[in-house]
Write a protein that holds these residues in place. Structure first.
Motif, short mmCIF file in Angstrom:
data_model
loop_
_atom_site.label_atom_id
_atom_site.label_comp_id
_atom_site.label_asym_id
_atom_site.label_seq_id
_atom_site.Cartn_x
_atom_site.Cartn_y
_atom_site.Cartn_z
N ASP A 29 0.84 -1.19 0.00
CA ASP A 29 0.00 0.00 0.00
C ASP A 29 0.88 1.25 0.00
O ASP A 29 2.09 1.16 0.24
CB ASP A 29 -0.96 -0.01 1.19
CG ASP A 29 -0.26 0.03 2.54
OD1 ASP A 29 0.63 0.89 2.74
OD2 ASP A 29 -0.59 -0.80 3.40
N PRO A 30 0.32 2.44 -0.27
CA PRO A 30 1.14 3.65 -0.40
C PRO A 30 2.00 3.95 0.83
O PRO A 30 3.15 4.39 0.69
CB PRO A 30 0.10 4.76 -0.63
CG PRO A 30 -1.02 4.05 -1.31
CD PRO A 30 -1.08 2.69 -0.66
N VAL A 31 1.47 3.73 2.02
CA VAL A 31 2.25 3.99 3.23
C VAL A 31 3.43 3.04 3.31
O VAL A 31 4.57 3.45 3.60
CB VAL A 31 1.37 3.86 4.49
CG1 VAL A 31 2.23 3.95 5.75
CG2 VAL A 31 0.30 4.94 4.51
N ALA A 32 3.20 1.75 3.03
CA ALA A 32 4.27 0.77 3.07
C ALA A 32 5.33 1.06 2.00
O ALA A 32 6.53 0.85 2.22
CB ALA A 32 3.70 -0.64 2.88
N ILE A 33 4.90 1.55 0.83
CA ILE A 33 5.85 1.91 -0.23
C ILE A 33 6.75 3.06 0.24
O ILE A 33 7.97 3.02 0.06
CB ILE A 33 5.11 2.30 -1.52
CG1 ILE A 33 4.47 1.05 -2.15
CG2 ILE A 33 6.05 2.96 -2.52
CD1 ILE A 33 3.58 1.36 -3.33
N ASP A 34 6.16 4.08 0.85
CA ASP A 34 6.95 5.20 1.35
C ASP A 34 7.96 4.73 2.40
O ASP A 34 9.12 5.17 2.41
CB ASP A 34 6.05 6.28 1.94
CG ASP A 34 5.28 7.05 0.87
OD1 ASP A 34 5.68 6.98 -0.31
OD2 ASP A 34 4.27 7.70 1.21
N GLU A 35 7.52 3.85 3.30
CA GLU A 35 8.41 3.33 4.33
C GLU A 35 9.54 2.53 3.71
O GLU A 35 10.70 2.64 4.13
CB GLU A 35 7.62 2.46 5.31
CG GLU A 35 6.66 3.22 6.19
CD GLU A 35 5.86 2.31 7.10
OE1 GLU A 35 5.87 1.07 6.88
OE2 GLU A 35 5.22 2.82 8.05
N PHE A 36 9.20 1.71 2.72
CA PHE A 36 10.22 0.89 2.07
C PHE A 36 11.23 1.77 1.34
O PHE A 36 12.45 1.56 1.44
CB PHE A 36 9.56 -0.08 1.09
CG PHE A 36 10.53 -1.04 0.46
CD1 PHE A 36 10.86 -2.23 1.09
CD2 PHE A 36 11.14 -0.74 -0.75
CE1 PHE A 36 11.77 -3.10 0.52
CE2 PHE A 36 12.05 -1.61 -1.32
CZ PHE A 36 12.37 -2.79 -0.68
N ASN A 37 10.75 2.77 0.60
CA ASN A 37 11.66 3.66 -0.13
C ASN A 37 12.58 4.41 0.82
O ASN A 37 13.77 4.59 0.52
CB ASN A 37 10.86 4.65 -0.98
CG ASN A 37 10.22 4.00 -2.19
OD1 ASN A 37 10.59 2.88 -2.56
ND2 ASN A 37 9.28 4.67 -2.81
N GLN A 38 12.05 4.84 1.96
CA GLN A 38 12.89 5.53 2.94
C GLN A 38 13.97 4.61 3.48
O GLN A 38 15.13 5.01 3.65
CB GLN A 38 12.02 6.06 4.09
CG GLN A 38 12.80 6.83 5.16
CD GLN A 38 13.53 8.04 4.60
OE1 GLN A 38 13.06 8.70 3.68
NE2 GLN A 38 14.71 8.32 5.15
N LEU A 39 13.62 3.35 3.71
CA LEU A 39 14.59 2.38 4.19
C LEU A 39 15.69 2.16 3.16
O LEU A 39 16.88 2.10 3.50
CB LEU A 39 13.89 1.06 4.51
CG LEU A 39 14.75 -0.13 4.92
CD1 LEU A 39 15.62 0.21 6.12
CD2 LEU A 39 13.87 -1.34 5.21
N VAL A 40 15.31 2.06 1.90
CA VAL A 40 16.30 1.86 0.83
C VAL A 40 17.24 3.06 0.75
O VAL A 40 18.46 2.90 0.60
CB VAL A 40 15.58 1.62 -0.51
CG1 VAL A 40 16.56 1.69 -1.68
CG2 VAL A 40 14.89 0.26 -0.50
N ARG A 41 16.69 4.26 0.85
CA ARG A 41 17.55 5.46 0.84
C ARG A 41 18.54 5.44 1.99
O ARG A 41 19.72 5.80 1.83
CB ARG A 41 16.69 6.73 0.92
CG ARG A 41 15.83 6.99 -0.30
CD ARG A 41 15.16 8.36 -0.21
NE ARG A 41 14.02 8.44 -1.11
CZ ARG A 41 12.75 8.32 -0.76
NH1 ARG A 41 12.45 8.14 0.54
NH2 ARG A 41 11.78 8.40 -1.63
N GLU A 42 18.07 5.05 3.17
CA GLU A 42 18.96 5.01 4.33
C GLU A 42 20.06 3.97 4.15
O GLU A 42 21.22 4.20 4.54
CB GLU A 42 18.14 4.71 5.60
CG GLU A 42 17.23 5.86 6.01
CD GLU A 42 16.29 5.50 7.14
OE1 GLU A 42 16.36 4.33 7.62
OE2 GLU A 42 15.50 6.37 7.56
N LEU A 43 19.74 2.83 3.55
CA LEU A 43 20.76 1.82 3.27
C LEU A 43 21.82 2.37 2.32
O LEU A 43 23.02 2.15 2.51
CB LEU A 43 20.11 0.57 2.67
CG LEU A 43 19.28 -0.30 3.61
CD1 LEU A 43 18.53 -1.36 2.81
CD2 LEU A 43 20.16 -0.96 4.66
N ALA A 44 21.37 3.09 1.30
CA ALA A 44 22.32 3.66 0.35
C ALA A 44 23.24 4.68 1.02
O ALA A 44 24.44 4.75 0.71
CB ALA A 44 21.56 4.31 -0.81
#
Length: 264
Positions: free
Chosen positions: A192-207
């Motif tokens: 869902d949109p909230v989970a997508i935003d959370e996932f994208n933020q996590l990916v950015r932090e990993l990078a």
């Protein structure tokens, strides 16, 4: 701003390359795909594919069904042997150093394969044991906190989890394995949109911590939201690349127009 595509004769609207938001060191190419060709029974799947992913970069390989996205990931993981060309991960030719490459790589499929009858903690402990990796409860807790997996879920059976929670558990496992390279196959499909935003933020932090991330997706908007660079894949060929401007994101309309133009 229009750039002549270097791979085909087609001109596509692209954003001119600039320093990305993660200030990538361009000298550190972690994934290098050079003149990659792959065929099955004389059917060409990948054709003269060239791209690199640098340390601390998020690169999205964008294309529709049948474009060759998953085939590219399988080749990087050593499941496909190139018909021609070179695929290197962390400086090693994949076909010559499979154990090394897989040890450095965390692969996250569209649906994370975890045991539903085990808890998140039990899943993590089990898969770490298979790799002969020992982590304390405190280290496992820290990984769960880092991926923002709510504490009351840590000891619940995986069958009660949403897809977003399973994805977070899988990334926590990759963090505990200390894998510096992430290969993500349609990671936000079905979220869902909230989970997508959370996932994208996590990916950015990993990078930002130096992880190298290659994701394949058909989601134009999602790719533009998270990627430093996008490679547009059509019928096994890279037909365009887009770079994020400094402190900004890739223009969704430009990518969508190119995607539609090429039928990617």
């Amino acid at each position: 701003m229009t750039a002549v595509n270097k791979i085909t004769s087609i001109e596509l609207q692209t954003v001119k390359p600039q320093v990305s938001t993660t200030q990538i060191d361009k000298a550190q190419s972690i994934i290098e795909v050079s003149s990659l060709n792959f065929s099955i029974k004389n059917k060409v799947i990948l054709k003269d594919l060239n791209f690199t992913v640098n340390k601390g970069e998020i690169y999205a390989l964008l294309g529709g069904n049948g474009a060759g996205k998953s085939t590219t990931l399988k080749t990087l993981l050593g499941f496909n042997k190139p018909t021609d060309g070179s695929v290197k991960v962390a400086g090693k030719e994949v076909t010559q150093a499979l154990d090394f490459v897989r040890g450095k790589t965390a692969y996250l499929p569209e649906s994370a394969t975890l045991y539903p009858h085990l808890t998140a903690r039990e899943n993590v402990e089990y898969f770490l044991s298979l790799a002969d990796i020992k982590k304390t409860d405190e280290q496992i807790n820290a990984a769960f906190i880092r991926v923002d997996l709510q504490q009351d879920a840590w000891d619940r059976h995986m069958q009660t989890y949403s897809k977003g929670m399973r994805q977070k558990t899988a990334i926590a496992l990759a963090i505990l394995r200390e894998a510096p390279i992430f290969l993500l196959d349609e990671p936000t499909s079905g979220l869902d949109p909230v989970a997508i935003d959370e996932f994208n933020q996590l990916v950015r932090e990993l990078a930002l911590t130096g992880a190298t991330i290659l994701m394949v997706t058909h989601d134009v908007y999602g790719a533009c939201q998270v990627a430093n660079r996008i490679g547009l894949l059509s019928a096994g060929e890279l037909v365009g690349e887009f770079d994020a401007p400094q402190n900004g994101r890739i223009d969704t309309e430009q990518v969508h127009a190119a995607f539609a133009q090429r039928g990617a």
